[in-house]
Design a protein around this motif. Sequence first.
Motif, PDB file in Angstrom:
ATOM      1  N   ALA A  95      24.221  25.782 -65.064  1.00 32.55           N
ATOM      2  CA  ALA A  95      25.557  26.373 -65.193  1.00 32.55           C
ATOM      3  C   ALA A  95      26.440  25.731 -64.131  1.00 32.55           C
ATOM      4  CB  ALA A  95      25.505  27.884 -65.021  1.00 32.55           C
ATOM      5  N   MET A  96      27.429  24.966 -64.558  1.00 40.56           N
ATOM      6  CA  MET A  96      28.271  24.229 -63.623  1.00 40.56           C
ATOM      7  C   MET A  96      29.526  25.064 -63.333  1.00 40.56           C
ATOM      8  SD  MET A  96      25.834  22.258 -64.173  1.00 40.56           S
ATOM      9  CE  MET A  96      25.791  20.796 -63.156  1.00 40.56           C
ATOM     10  N   CYS A  97      29.308  26.132 -62.592  1.00 36.24           N
ATOM     11  CA  CYS A  97      30.340  27.148 -62.356  1.00 36.24           C
ATOM     12  C   CYS A  97      30.885  27.006 -60.940  1.00 36.24           C
ATOM     13  CB  CYS A  97      29.740  28.534 -62.572  1.00 36.24           C
ATOM     14  SG  CYS A  97      30.849  29.893 -62.247  1.00 36.24           S
ATOM     15  N   GLU A  98      32.165  26.673 -60.810  1.00 34.00           N
ATOM     16  CA  GLU A  98      32.723  26.474 -59.473  1.00 34.00           C
ATOM     17  C   GLU A  98      34.056  27.178 -59.249  1.00 34.00           C
ATOM     18  OE1 GLU A  98      35.270  22.402 -59.778  1.00 34.00           O
ATOM     19  OE2 GLU A  98      33.139  22.179 -59.365  1.00 34.00           O
ATOM     20  N   ALA A  99      34.572  27.902 -60.232  1.00 34.59           N
ATOM     21  CA  ALA A  99      35.841  28.610 -60.060  1.00 34.59           C
ATOM     22  C   ALA A  99      35.673  29.719 -59.027  1.00 34.59           C
ATOM     23  CB  ALA A  99      36.310  29.188 -61.386  1.00 34.59           C
ATOM     24  N   TYR A 100      36.552  29.758 -58.061  1.00 35.97           N
ATOM     25  CA  TYR A 100      36.452  30.716 -56.965  1.00 35.97           C
ATOM     26  C   TYR A 100      36.361  32.151 -57.478  1.00 35.97           C
ATOM     27  CZ  TYR A 100      37.643  33.323 -52.738  1.00 35.97           C
ATOM     28  OH  TYR A 100      37.632  34.208 -51.691  1.00 35.97           O
ATOM     29  N   ASN A 111      36.513  19.465 -52.762  1.00 35.80           N
ATOM     30  CA  ASN A 111      37.936  19.783 -52.679  1.00 35.80           C
ATOM     31  C   ASN A 111      38.076  21.215 -52.163  1.00 35.80           C
ATOM     32  OD1 ASN A 111      37.626  21.589 -54.907  1.00 35.80           O
ATOM     33  ND2 ASN A 111      37.956  19.897 -56.346  1.00 35.80           N
ATOM     34  N   LYS A 112      39.301  21.675 -52.041  1.00 34.54           N
ATOM     35  CA  LYS A 112      39.518  22.968 -51.388  1.00 34.54           C
ATOM     36  C   LYS A 112      38.902  24.114 -52.177  1.00 34.54           C
ATOM     37  CE  LYS A 112      41.111  25.148 -47.856  1.00 34.54           C
ATOM     38  NZ  LYS A 112      40.535  24.860 -46.511  1.00 34.54           N
ATOM     39  N   GLU A 113      39.068  24.098 -53.515  1.00 36.71           N
ATOM     40  CA  GLU A 113      38.492  25.198 -54.291  1.00 36.71           C
ATOM     41  C   GLU A 113      36.974  25.163 -54.266  1.00 36.71           C
ATOM     42  OE1 GLU A 113      38.856  27.766 -58.345  1.00 36.71           O
ATOM     43  OE2 GLU A 113      39.852  25.821 -58.322  1.00 36.71           O
ATOM     44  N   GLN A 114      36.398  23.960 -54.345  1.00 39.92           N
ATOM     45  CA  GLN A 114      34.944  23.858 -54.240  1.00 39.92           C
ATOM     46  C   GLN A 114      34.455  24.381 -52.890  1.00 39.92           C
ATOM     47  OE1 GLN A 114      33.543  19.865 -54.999  1.00 39.92           O
ATOM     48  NE2 GLN A 114      32.794  20.467 -57.009  1.00 39.92           N
TER      49      GLN A 114
END
Length: 269
Positions: free
Chosen positions: A47-52, A73-76
């Motif tokens: 699962a490639m889930c990275e949304a804050y 990046n900043k969100e990651q």
Amino acid sequence: MNNSNLDRVAKTLSEVRNKMPLVHCITNYVTINDCANILLSYGASPAMCEAYDEVFDFVKLSSALYVNLGTLNKEQEEAAILASTSAKIHNIPVVLDPVACAAIPKKVQVINRILQVGKIDVIKGNIGEIKFLAGQSSKVKGVDSLDTGEGALECCIALSRKYNCIVAATGKKDFITNGENSAIIENGTKMLTKVTGSGCMVGALCGAACGASEDKFTATVSAILSMNIAGEEAFKIATAPGSFRIKLIDCIYELSEQRLKEGAKITWK
């Protein structure tokens, strides 16, 4: 070779395929597709889930969290820190790949923050990255290690004891330790260095193995050995990078406990 250790290493492959662990990946954009596909071939569910806004709740549904700092990046960054916090709360194993930490100081700040508010169960990096995190001089070129590996095991042991986690340094030889027990793997092929993201794929496999097994040291050894033996098998058929990359994923899918035990070149310390 200690046969009981090797039996446990091989058995981890079956544990992954029986449990089909859900591996929550916050990883770099260069290799995200390869990481997802190799996890599927290994027997895991990626699962490639990275949304804050999503990661805190998604971690608690997962078997393991894999954090790769390659294209941070900043969100990651914020997502990785929040996800590791959730992993600590919900007791989910965390595998960290400290990509380019020896070249970019910001990566170390993020690692320190994760250690402060979250947790790390396994640090898997190349030899240059691990030496750098252990406070030793290292030879790197961007994301790649130019280090010969001298003193690598000692650095792994020191880092493992410092952070109370499994540490794995990959290179011509791979060094894995829990601070007390160690393994040196001498399988693999140089062709793995000609494919972008082979290290990222290894990190993802470590996440799957740790998500399926309580023994994180054995799980990490098993994941790295699996990648190396699959690489050896792929190189028998595909001797150029493009075809090798495809065959590598096929060979992960075709791995068996018997093949791991027959092909393993491991020294236990």
